[in-house]
Enzyme design. Structure first.
Site, PDB file in Angstrom:
ATOM      1  N   ASP A   8      -2.439  80.750 -77.910  1.00 37.76           N
ATOM      2  CA  ASP A   8      -3.651  81.537 -78.091  1.00 37.76           C
ATOM      3  C   ASP A   8      -3.523  82.733 -77.136  1.00 37.76           C
ATOM      4  O   ASP A   8      -2.729  82.687 -76.185  1.00 37.76           O
ATOM      5  CB  ASP A   8      -4.861  80.670 -77.717  1.00 37.76           C
ATOM      6  CG  ASP A   8      -6.121  81.484 -77.549  1.00 37.76           C
ATOM      7  OD1 ASP A   8      -6.431  82.269 -78.453  1.00 37.76           O
ATOM      8  OD2 ASP A   8      -6.799  81.331 -76.501  1.00 37.76           O
ATOM      9  N   ASP A  10      -6.554  85.255 -76.044  1.00 35.66           N
ATOM     10  CA  ASP A  10      -7.713  85.453 -75.165  1.00 35.66           C
ATOM     11  C   ASP A  10      -8.049  84.189 -74.386  1.00 35.66           C
ATOM     12  O   ASP A  10      -8.333  83.148 -74.977  1.00 35.66           O
ATOM     13  CB  ASP A  10      -8.932  85.905 -75.987  1.00 35.66           C
ATOM     14  CG  ASP A  10      -8.714  87.276 -76.597  1.00 35.66           C
ATOM     15  OD1 ASP A  10      -8.410  88.200 -75.826  1.00 35.66           O
ATOM     16  OD2 ASP A  10      -8.822  87.418 -77.831  1.00 35.66           O
ATOM     17  N   GLU A  17     -11.610  88.056 -71.417  1.00 34.18           N
ATOM     18  CA  GLU A  17     -12.967  88.172 -71.980  1.00 34.18           C
ATOM     19  C   GLU A  17     -13.863  89.161 -71.249  1.00 34.18           C
ATOM     20  O   GLU A  17     -14.747  89.750 -71.864  1.00 34.18           O
ATOM     21  CB  GLU A  17     -13.633  86.811 -72.126  1.00 34.18           C
ATOM     22  CG  GLU A  17     -13.019  85.935 -73.214  1.00 34.18           C
ATOM     23  CD  GLU A  17     -13.050  86.508 -74.645  1.00 34.18           C
ATOM     24  OE1 GLU A  17     -13.701  87.543 -74.879  1.00 34.18           O
ATOM     25  OE2 GLU A  17     -12.402  85.907 -75.517  1.00 34.18           O
ATOM     26  N   LYS A  52     -16.653  91.064 -84.842  1.00 34.13           N
ATOM     27  CA  LYS A  52     -17.647  91.452 -85.857  1.00 34.13           C
ATOM     28  C   LYS A  52     -18.623  90.295 -86.094  1.00 34.13           C
ATOM     29  O   LYS A  52     -19.827  90.489 -86.210  1.00 34.13           O
ATOM     30  CB  LYS A  52     -16.955  91.841 -87.178  1.00 34.13           C
ATOM     31  CG  LYS A  52     -16.183  93.143 -87.091  1.00 34.13           C
ATOM     32  CD  LYS A  52     -15.670  93.599 -88.445  1.00 34.13           C
ATOM     33  CE  LYS A  52     -14.435  92.831 -88.898  1.00 34.13           C
ATOM     34  NZ  LYS A  52     -13.206  93.182 -88.153  1.00 34.13           N
ATOM     35  N   SER A 118      -7.433  90.913 -83.006  1.00 33.54           N
ATOM     36  CA  SER A 118      -6.605  91.657 -83.953  1.00 33.54           C
ATOM     37  C   SER A 118      -5.301  92.118 -83.298  1.00 33.54           C
ATOM     38  O   SER A 118      -5.159  92.148 -82.075  1.00 33.54           O
ATOM     39  CB  SER A 118      -7.384  92.851 -84.485  1.00 33.54           C
ATOM     40  OG  SER A 118      -7.764  93.661 -83.402  1.00 33.54           O
TER      41      SER A 118
HETATM   42  C1  XBP Z   1     -11.160  84.982 -78.763  1.00 32.93           C
HETATM   43  C2  XBP Z   1     -12.281  85.620 -79.449  1.00 32.93           C
HETATM   44  C3  XBP Z   1     -12.235  87.033 -79.786  1.00 32.93           C
HETATM   45  C4  XBP Z   1     -12.366  88.060 -78.690  1.00 32.93           C
HETATM   46  C5  XBP Z   1     -12.619  89.418 -79.301  1.00 32.93           C
HETATM   47  O1  XBP Z   1     -10.967  83.688 -79.354  1.00 32.93           O
HETATM   48  O2  XBP Z   1     -13.212  84.975 -79.827  1.00 32.93           O
HETATM   49  O3  XBP Z   1     -13.330  87.245 -80.624  1.00 32.93           O
HETATM   50  O4  XBP Z   1     -13.435  87.713 -77.837  1.00 32.93           O
HETATM   51  O5  XBP Z   1     -11.924  89.605 -80.451  1.00 32.93           O
HETATM   52  P1  XBP Z   1      -9.581  82.871 -79.255  1.00 32.93           P
HETATM   53  P2  XBP Z   1     -12.189  90.817 -81.481  1.00 32.93           P
HETATM   54  O6  XBP Z   1      -9.056  83.029 -77.858  1.00 32.93           O
HETATM   55  O7  XBP Z   1      -9.990  81.455 -79.546  1.00 32.93           O
HETATM   56  O8  XBP Z   1      -8.608  83.401 -80.280  1.00 32.93           O
HETATM   57  O9  XBP Z   1     -10.918  91.619 -81.482  1.00 32.93           O
HETATM   58  O10 XBP Z   1     -12.472  90.182 -82.810  1.00 32.93           O
HETATM   59  O11 XBP Z   1     -13.358  91.614 -80.974  1.00 32.93           O
HETATM   60 MG    MG Z   2      -8.870  81.629 -76.350  1.00 32.08          MG
END
Ligand code: XBP
Ligand code: MG
Length: 230
Positions: A8, A10, A17, A52, A118
């Site tokens: 993963d 983030d 975050e 989104k 993304s």
């Molecule tokens: C991470 C998220 C993402 C980011 C922002 O989840 O939830 O939405 O906060 O992403 P994970 P965007 O680590 O479980 O993949 O680019 O959609 O704003």
């Molecule tokens: Mg994560």
């Protein structure tokens, strides 16, 4: 045998975050919306994966109308701001990530990404933390904007498996959140979870929890598969 690790992004590769939260708030300011997400707001809103989707969840919980609001454009501005924030530096990999990747490579494993965010944000993080494009670091990248349904749905992990050409039983997922754990599990993949600032205390049922991805914190069967000592 363990043939690949699927990371993963983030919260797992790095604590991203706060940069995401800042990018959301800056884009809300620039659009003149008068919204601000505090840390407490963001902890709650993070339960909805995807930027989104998170904006829509915020509208729903605060009883605001989406009339006249171009969520896709607002989120595109948020992505541009996030990339800018990462270009200004200051974000580091979490402890153990680099060592784990090096050990996995040394053991002949492939490396993949399964993320809700993304592709541009994955590129920005790789540039920021390694000074390299993502494709030089990971064999396979499956991103949230490529699948119909984001985590906790299995889609993004299923896509990573398809691109790796491996069955679920031959890979290990590295995650930091309940939504990520559920996504990997629903794709049939075993998960090692290292809780992050925003996900500590979540329910990680069925996953193995480690304090960090540093060799000394890994379960011994993983250390053995990687031929690394404690
Ligand atoms: C991470 C998220 C993402 C980011 C922002 O989840 O939830 O939405 O906060 O992403 P994970 P965007 O680590 O479980 O993949 O680019 O959609 O704003
Ligand atoms: Mg994560």
């Amino acid at each position: 045998p363990l043939r690949a690790l699927i990371f993963d992004v983030d919260g797992t590769l790095a604590e991203t975050e706060e940069a995401h939260r800042m990018a959301f708030n800056d884009s809300f300011d620039n659009a003149g919306l008068g919204w601000h997400w505090s840390r407490e707001d963001y902890r709650r809103l993070l339960k909805t994966t995807g930027g989104k989707e998170r904006i829509r969840a915020f509208l729903a919980e605060s009883g605001k109308s989406d009339a006249g609001l171009d969520i896709a454009a607002l989120h595109a501005a948020k992505t541009r701001r996030y990339v800018e924030i990462l270009e200004s530096g200051g974000l580091a990999l979490r402890e153990g990530v680099e060592a784990l990747m090096v050990a996995a490579r040394g053991a002949g494993m492939r490396l993949a990404i399964a993320t809700t965010t993304s592709r541009p944000n994955v590129e920005a993080l790789c540039r920021c933390c390694w000074g390299k494009p993502a494709a030089e670091l990971f064999d396979v990248i499956a991103a949230g904007d490529e699948v119909a349904t984001k985590k906790p749905a299995p889609d993004v992990y299923a896509l990573a498996l398809e691109r790796l050409g491996l069955p679920a039983g031959e890979v290990l997922a590295l995650e930091d959140s309940r939504n990520g754990v559920l996504s990997a599990q629903r794709a049939g993949i075993a998960v090692l979870v290292t809780p992050s600032v925003y996900t500590a205390g979540e329910d990680f049922a069925g996953a193995e929890i480690v304090a960090s991805l540093a060799p000394g914190d890994l379960p011994s069967r993983i250390r053995d598969a990687l031929s690394v000592g404690a």
